[in-house]
Design a protein around this motif. Structure first.
Motif, mmCIF file in Angstrom:
data_model
loop_
_atom_site.group_PDB
_atom_site.id
_atom_site.type_symbol
_atom_site.label_atom_id
_atom_site.label_comp_id
_atom_site.label_asym_id
_atom_site.label_seq_id
_atom_site.Cartn_x
_atom_site.Cartn_y
_atom_site.Cartn_z
ATOM 1 N N ALA A 145 -14.864 49.303 -15.892
ATOM 2 C CA ALA A 145 -13.680 49.746 -15.146
ATOM 3 C C ALA A 145 -14.088 50.271 -13.774
ATOM 4 C CB ALA A 145 -12.916 50.796 -15.936
ATOM 5 N N CYS A 173 -11.658 41.045 -16.637
ATOM 6 C CA CYS A 173 -10.280 41.332 -16.219
ATOM 7 C C CYS A 173 -9.281 40.454 -16.970
ATOM 8 C CB CYS A 173 -10.128 41.168 -14.707
ATOM 9 S SG CYS A 173 -10.781 42.585 -13.800
ATOM 10 N N VAL A 214 -8.599 42.462 -19.931
ATOM 11 C CA VAL A 214 -7.706 43.567 -19.568
ATOM 12 C C VAL A 214 -6.265 43.080 -19.485
ATOM 13 C CG1 VAL A 214 -7.094 45.198 -17.723
ATOM 14 C CG2 VAL A 214 -9.506 44.844 -18.329
ATOM 15 N N ARG A 274 -6.535 38.657 -26.546
ATOM 16 C CA ARG A 274 -7.565 39.621 -26.129
ATOM 17 C C ARG A 274 -8.824 39.445 -26.972
ATOM 18 N NH1 ARG A 274 -5.559 45.378 -24.590
ATOM 19 N NH2 ARG A 274 -5.458 44.323 -22.597
ATOM 20 N N THR A 318 -16.738 46.654 -25.050
ATOM 21 C CA THR A 318 -15.309 46.353 -25.117
ATOM 22 C C THR A 318 -14.890 46.062 -26.547
ATOM 23 O OG1 THR A 318 -15.307 45.496 -22.848
ATOM 24 C CG2 THR A 318 -13.493 44.797 -24.275
ATOM 25 N N LEU A 358 -6.699 49.259 -23.525
ATOM 26 C CA LEU A 358 -7.312 48.711 -22.322
ATOM 27 C C LEU A 358 -6.165 48.187 -21.485
ATOM 28 C CD1 LEU A 358 -10.025 47.917 -20.969
ATOM 29 C CD2 LEU A 358 -9.918 45.783 -22.254
ATOM 30 N N ARG A 386 -4.035 48.126 -17.248
ATOM 31 C CA ARG A 386 -3.956 48.407 -15.813
ATOM 32 C C ARG A 386 -2.998 49.563 -15.580
ATOM 33 N NH1 ARG A 386 -6.589 44.947 -12.304
ATOM 34 N NH2 ARG A 386 -7.166 42.978 -13.273
ATOM 35 N N VAL A 444 -7.947 49.335 -13.412
ATOM 36 C CA VAL A 444 -8.006 49.201 -14.866
ATOM 37 C C VAL A 444 -8.483 50.518 -15.479
ATOM 38 C CG1 VAL A 444 -8.434 46.729 -14.750
ATOM 39 C CG2 VAL A 444 -10.361 48.289 -14.898
#
Length: 163
Positions: free
Chosen positions: A5, A49, A52, A60, A108, A120, A122, A131
């Motif tokens: 991040a 990203c 994210v 994901r 992650t 996780l 933004r 993020v």
């Protein structure tokens, strides 16, 4: 996760800056580092990203699994730097980009399965796209920082009390 991040939100523009940020995050860098590492970390952060920004748990997970397959290996214990035993989830790579990708992908995965697939995201502030990795107690983080949360709260308060 915090390193990823941090690097996404404030990308290093030089190899020296990348190395400094990695060392500050606790990485032991006992191998040569070059310009390819800066490019490699930048490309990996682009892939991260996508994780994210994924809209569902299955998407994901699939994206994290792609990163894990590309970057990690069987876990093993090591004391390579003489500073205590820890786990490595990578082969003995001599590339900072490879080390960071293994660290980020495994971190992650552990974060999402341990804390929740939704942790996780933004920042919810319209003008911020930073993020965050939600480590809050209640799992309801929506902002990248208290500053953004406060700015949005003030904005909502003012909008509710306009004459």
């Amino acid at each position: 996760m915090r390193l990823a991040a941090d690097l996404v939100n404030d990308p290093p523009v030089t190899v020296d800056a990348l190395v400094q940020r990695c060392v500050e995050a606790g990485l032991v860098i006992d191998f040569p580092v070059g310009a390819d590492d800066l490019l490699g970390v930048g490309a990996m952060l682009g892939r991260w990203c996508r994780v994210v920004d994924a809209t569902g748990d299955a998407e994901r997970a699939a994206l994290v699994n792609e990163m894990l397959a590309a970057a990690s290996a069987y876990p093993r214990m090591t004391n390579h730097a003489g500073d205590g035993w820890h786990l490595h989830y990578r082969d003995d790579q001599h590339s900072l980009a490879g080390v960071v990708e293994a660290l980020v992908s495994v971190g992650t995965a552990l974060h999402l399965v341990g804390r929740g697939m939704h942790r996780l995201g933004r920042c919810a502030l319209d003008e911020c796209d930073h993020v965050y990795a939600d480590t809050s107690r209640n799992g309801r983080q929506r902002y990248c920082s208290p500053r953004c949360a406060n700015r949005d709260a003030v904005r909502r308060h003012r909008a509710a009390h306009v004459g």
